[in-house]
Design a protein around this motif. Sequence first.
Motif, short mmCIF file in Angstrom:
data_model
loop_
_atom_site.label_atom_id
_atom_site.label_comp_id
_atom_site.label_asym_id
_atom_site.label_seq_id
_atom_site.Cartn_x
_atom_site.Cartn_y
_atom_site.Cartn_z
N ALA A 1 -12.44 20.97 -9.89
CA ALA A 1 -11.76 19.63 -9.55
C ALA A 1 -12.06 18.51 -8.37
O ALA A 1 -11.44 17.86 -8.09
N ALA A 2 -12.02 19.62 -8.01
CA ALA A 2 -12.23 19.13 -5.90
C ALA A 2 -13.57 18.55 -6.07
O ALA A 2 -14.03 17.19 -5.35
N THR A 3 -14.25 19.55 -6.56
CA THR A 3 -16.00 18.14 -6.88
C THR A 3 -15.65 17.10 -7.25
O THR A 3 -17.20 16.36 -7.06
N THR A 4 -15.26 17.34 -8.40
CA THR A 4 -15.08 15.99 -9.06
C THR A 4 -15.27 15.03 -8.44
O THR A 4 -15.24 13.59 -8.35
N ALA A 5 -13.53 14.98 -7.91
CA ALA A 5 -13.32 13.78 -7.10
C ALA A 5 -13.96 13.79 -5.54
O ALA A 5 -13.92 12.89 -5.69
N LEU A 6 -14.49 14.62 -5.08
CA LEU A 6 -15.54 14.49 -4.17
C LEU A 6 -16.54 13.69 -5.08
O LEU A 6 -17.24 12.20 -3.62
N SER A 7 -17.50 13.70 -5.65
CA SER A 7 -18.41 12.57 -6.01
C SER A 7 -17.61 10.96 -7.07
O SER A 7 -18.83 10.20 -6.02
N ILE A 8 -16.49 11.16 -6.75
CA ILE A 8 -15.30 10.05 -7.26
C ILE A 8 -15.55 9.35 -6.07
O ILE A 8 -16.05 7.97 -5.82
N VAL A 9 -14.92 10.00 -5.15
CA VAL A 9 -14.75 9.69 -3.11
C VAL A 9 -15.99 8.90 -3.05
O VAL A 9 -16.17 8.19 -2.31
N LEU A 10 -17.29 9.57 -2.83
CA LEU A 10 -18.82 9.03 -2.77
C LEU A 10 -19.35 7.89 -3.26
O LEU A 10 -20.21 7.24 -3.11
N GLY A 11 -18.48 7.77 -4.46
CA GLY A 11 -19.25 6.65 -5.00
C GLY A 11 -18.03 5.27 -4.97
O GLY A 11 -18.11 4.56 -5.46
N LEU A 12 -17.17 5.63 -4.30
CA LEU A 12 -16.60 4.81 -3.24
C LEU A 12 -16.45 4.15 -2.48
O LEU A 12 -15.94 3.35 -1.88
N VAL A 13 -17.21 5.78 -0.80
CA VAL A 13 -17.09 5.33 0.10
C VAL A 13 -17.75 3.55 0.41
O VAL A 13 -17.21 2.75 1.28
N PRO A 14 -18.93 3.61 0.16
CA PRO A 14 -20.01 2.52 0.35
C PRO A 14 -19.08 1.51 0.22
O PRO A 14 -19.84 0.06 0.72
N ALA A 15 -18.84 1.07 -1.13
CA ALA A 15 -17.92 -0.01 -1.35
C ALA A 15 -16.81 -0.56 -0.30
O ALA A 15 -16.93 -1.86 0.40
N ALA B 1 -30.69 -6.00 -11.11
CA ALA B 1 -31.90 -5.78 -11.44
C ALA B 1 -31.48 -4.30 -10.66
O ALA B 1 -32.48 -2.76 -10.47
N GLY B 2 -30.97 -3.53 -8.93
CA GLY B 2 -31.08 -2.86 -7.75
C GLY B 2 -29.86 -1.62 -8.69
O GLY B 2 -30.85 -1.03 -8.08
N GLN B 3 -28.94 -2.17 -9.45
CA GLN B 3 -28.50 -0.79 -9.99
C GLN B 3 -29.33 -0.06 -11.44
O GLN B 3 -29.55 1.08 -11.35
N ALA B 4 -29.89 -0.95 -11.23
CA ALA B 4 -30.70 0.14 -13.53
C ALA B 4 -32.15 0.72 -11.47
O ALA B 4 -32.02 2.11 -12.13
N PHE B 5 -32.49 0.65 -10.72
CA PHE B 5 -33.67 0.67 -10.11
C PHE B 5 -33.02 2.11 -8.95
O PHE B 5 -33.72 2.99 -9.26
N VAL B 6 -32.01 2.11 -8.48
CA VAL B 6 -31.09 3.25 -8.32
C VAL B 6 -30.28 4.46 -9.37
O VAL B 6 -30.77 5.49 -8.82
N ALA B 7 -30.60 3.98 -9.85
CA ALA B 7 -30.03 4.88 -11.55
C ALA B 7 -31.21 6.26 -11.62
O ALA B 7 -31.15 7.01 -12.30
N ALA C 1 -22.81 6.63 -4.38
CA ALA C 1 -22.83 5.89 -3.14
C ALA C 1 -23.30 4.68 -3.82
O ALA C 1 -23.44 3.70 -3.53
N ALA C 2 -25.17 4.86 -4.48
CA ALA C 2 -26.02 3.34 -4.42
C ALA C 2 -25.08 2.83 -5.06
O ALA C 2 -25.42 1.29 -4.83
N GLN C 3 -24.88 2.80 -6.16
CA GLN C 3 -23.97 2.16 -6.97
C GLN C 3 -23.04 1.47 -6.33
O GLN C 3 -22.81 0.59 -7.35
#
Length: 412
Positions: free
Chosen positions: A41-55, A80-86, A106-108
Amino acid sequence: MKPLREPAFARLWIAAFFSETAEWMLQIALPVFVFQATGSAATTALSIVLGLVPAVLLSPVAGVIADRWNRRLVLCVVCAGQAFVALPLLFVASGGPVFVIYGVMAAQAGLASLFEPARNALVPELVPPGELIGANGLMSINGSVARLAGGWAGGLLLGFGGLGWVVVAYLGVLVIGSGLLARPFRRVAVPKPAGPHEPVLRAWLDGLREIGREGRLRLAGVVVVLTSLAQGMFLVLFVVFVLDILDGTEGDVGLLRGVQALGGLAAGFAVATVARKVAPTALLGWGGLALGLLSAVIWNLPALTASLGVFIGLFGLVGAPGVLAGSGLLSLVQTAASPERSGRVLSTVFAGTAGFTALGALVTGWLLNVLGTGFLLNVQAGLHTVSALVVLGVSASGRLRGKAIPAVPRTG
């Protein structure tokens, strides 16, 4: 449904549906994929955090871009950029390391931080001022249907075809959304020009000072802090709740997240029609209170039953107050912010949302094994309830004042 009579808003509405559907596909699939791959769960939380910090980090730039650049063009480029970074997710799907997902998230998130202020600042330009709440209700309908379609598709595609299927479907949906945004809009109500270009940091701080000066925006800030902490907790706890407490599957995760769209759909129609003249604070306060109380019921119900059918019904129901509260918060910010600074104010609100959501997710990942899932779920419901009571109390005191928004026709 009067806002849909404006062709520009109707096209934005459809494009937003495809964009949000794609977003929900990854929001469901990636945390489940990480949790299954790591069991943590901690690793899952870290992935969520890394997906929010850039915002949070990109908030100053995002707000200034939304105020200075053509907002429709910003939305088109972001899709278009979201498609590319995925694209690197295809590498993960074929056996690549899981940590690549962190970079993609993070890019998304960075691109999404540009999308949200531009889209929500664009809506008041495309509809008359008196139809703004109705337009936000229609956008909520979009979000609800997108959650249902995207969440269900993300969970099912991950369960039956793996991550690769999710990515291919995601790319296809984003291409459609980007195409719908390619042509200019005919605007019927537009904010005043942003004025001379200031340095980015100074321009962003100007928008931040507006939040401090305006009582309604300060109230919105309190709501953002409390509800975003609750949302961050939810993102981690929901996966654990379904997979461990309800003994569900990947498809169940997508189904239960997506089915919230059913209640949200009904609430969105209500906001767009009969409730479009209701005060934003009333929508925010009463919607948030219902959300908190109903969440508490859901989290404690497994002591009596773990029937999936019961939880499908309850999660469908809880989507309604969530949409009411969300529409109220967005309308409150849109009407309280000065038109020429709306992009910067909105970007700050979204950055606060992302930052406190990340904090809630991170703290939950750390404390889950210490305090237990049940206790933290009740804290999550309590945060929504406290936020709603603050709004209702301040609103009842009569200390909030509104202001008019000027409108000038323009094309572009």
